[in-house]
Design a protein around this motif. Sequence first.
Motif, short mmCIF file in Angstrom:
data_model
loop_
_atom_site.label_atom_id
_atom_site.label_comp_id
_atom_site.label_asym_id
_atom_site.label_seq_id
_atom_site.Cartn_x
_atom_site.Cartn_y
_atom_site.Cartn_z
N MET A 1 24.10 35.40 43.82
CA MET A 1 23.61 36.04 44.78
C MET A 1 25.75 36.81 45.27
O MET A 1 26.09 36.43 44.35
CB MET A 1 24.18 34.61 45.54
N ALA A 2 25.37 37.49 45.86
CA ALA A 2 26.33 38.71 46.73
C ALA A 2 27.13 37.93 47.90
O ALA A 2 25.70 38.28 48.82
CB ALA A 2 26.17 39.71 46.30
N LEU A 3 27.94 38.19 47.79
CA LEU A 3 28.88 38.16 49.37
C LEU A 3 29.45 39.03 49.86
O LEU A 3 30.40 39.16 49.27
CB LEU A 3 29.92 36.81 48.98
N HIS A 4 29.06 39.66 50.82
CA HIS A 4 29.99 40.95 51.09
C HIS A 4 30.35 40.68 52.81
O HIS A 4 30.15 40.07 53.43
CB HIS A 4 28.48 41.86 51.83
N HIS A 5 31.77 41.27 52.69
CA HIS A 5 32.40 41.14 54.36
C HIS A 5 31.81 42.39 55.25
O HIS A 5 32.31 43.59 54.22
CB HIS A 5 34.15 40.86 54.37
N PRO A 6 31.91 42.20 56.35
CA PRO A 6 31.03 43.46 57.11
C PRO A 6 32.80 44.37 57.30
O PRO A 6 32.63 45.92 57.54
CB PRO A 6 30.82 42.41 58.80
N GLU A 7 33.69 44.14 57.13
CA GLU A 7 34.34 44.98 57.53
C GLU A 7 35.20 45.04 56.00
O GLU A 7 36.46 46.20 56.70
CB GLU A 7 36.32 44.17 58.34
N LEU A 8 34.71 44.93 55.12
CA LEU A 8 35.18 45.61 53.49
C LEU A 8 34.22 46.01 52.79
O LEU A 8 33.95 45.92 52.03
CB LEU A 8 35.77 44.58 52.93
N LEU A 13 32.12 40.12 46.30
CA LEU A 13 31.99 38.85 45.58
C LEU A 13 30.35 38.46 45.13
O LEU A 13 29.28 37.32 45.47
CB LEU A 13 32.37 37.58 45.99
N LEU A 14 30.65 38.96 43.94
CA LEU A 14 29.32 38.39 43.00
C LEU A 14 29.47 36.68 42.41
O LEU A 14 30.42 36.25 41.93
CB LEU A 14 28.40 39.37 41.93
N VAL A 15 28.66 35.97 43.04
CA VAL A 15 28.63 34.72 42.55
C VAL A 15 26.99 34.56 41.07
O VAL A 15 25.50 34.38 41.71
CB VAL A 15 27.82 33.62 43.58
N HIS A 16 27.58 34.18 39.73
CA HIS A 16 26.63 34.40 38.79
C HIS A 16 26.30 33.03 38.70
O HIS A 16 26.78 31.70 38.10
CB HIS A 16 26.92 35.44 37.50
N TRP A 17 25.04 32.00 38.79
CA TRP A 17 24.90 30.66 38.70
C TRP A 17 23.59 30.31 37.85
O TRP A 17 22.89 31.01 37.82
CB TRP A 17 24.83 29.88 40.26
N LEU A 33 32.33 33.70 39.15
CA LEU A 33 33.08 34.73 40.70
C LEU A 33 33.47 35.50 39.75
O LEU A 33 34.41 35.60 39.11
CB LEU A 33 33.60 33.88 40.99
N LEU A 34 32.64 36.95 40.00
CA LEU A 34 32.85 38.46 39.77
C LEU A 34 32.95 39.37 40.67
O LEU A 34 32.30 39.92 41.53
CB LEU A 34 31.63 38.93 39.01
N PRO A 35 34.73 39.39 40.93
CA PRO A 35 34.86 40.54 42.25
C PRO A 35 34.19 41.71 42.11
O PRO A 35 34.72 41.85 40.89
CB PRO A 35 36.63 39.65 42.72
N LYS A 36 34.19 42.60 43.08
CA LYS A 36 33.80 44.06 42.83
C LYS A 36 34.46 44.49 44.36
O LYS A 36 34.19 44.77 44.86
CB LYS A 36 31.92 44.42 42.97
N VAL A 37 35.67 45.33 43.11
CA VAL A 37 36.31 45.47 44.56
C VAL A 37 36.25 47.59 43.99
O VAL A 37 37.43 47.33 42.81
CB VAL A 37 37.66 44.95 45.06
N PRO A 38 36.63 48.14 45.23
CA PRO A 38 36.89 49.80 44.76
C PRO A 38 38.70 50.34 44.90
O PRO A 38 39.34 49.27 45.34
CB PRO A 38 36.77 50.60 45.77
N GLY A 65 34.85 20.99 43.21
CA GLY A 65 33.33 21.75 43.43
C GLY A 65 33.54 23.36 43.31
O GLY A 65 33.70 23.94 44.05
N VAL A 66 31.90 23.26 43.22
CA VAL A 66 31.42 24.81 43.00
C VAL A 66 31.31 25.46 44.72
O VAL A 66 31.95 26.15 45.43
CB VAL A 66 30.32 25.00 42.74
N GLU A 67 31.24 25.07 45.92
CA GLU A 67 30.92 24.86 46.77
C GLU A 67 32.30 25.27 47.87
O GLU A 67 32.73 25.92 48.45
CB GLU A 67 30.62 23.74 48.06
N GLY A 68 33.33 24.31 47.44
CA GLY A 68 35.01 24.09 48.28
C GLY A 68 35.51 25.23 47.63
O GLY A 68 36.72 25.80 48.05
#
Length: 83
Positions: A1-8, A13-17, A33-38, A65-68
């Motif tokens: 799963m990949a999480l994208h911030h609309p302003e960045l 943030l890649l979540v590898h589960w 959690l694998l952050p990818k930041v230019p 826990g994972v979600e928190g």
Amino acid sequence: MALHHPELPGCVLLVHWWVQVNKEGGVKVSVELLPKVPHSALRLFQSSPVAGAAEAFHSLQRILGVEGALEAVVTAITKAHDQ
């Protein structure tokens, strides 16, 4: 799963589960959690919370826990960006 911030743009943030089940029925769950930041985006973060995001996630995961843990890391990065 990949999480994208609309302003960045370019920050993800890649979540590898994954779940592993052995023949005896034992289950092993692993979440990373694998952050990818230019490089150019790192200037936006004064204290560089992204650099320690993966380590913070693993520490928080034991407590919240994972979600928190995922929510806490995303919130911290968002607040750092808003400042």
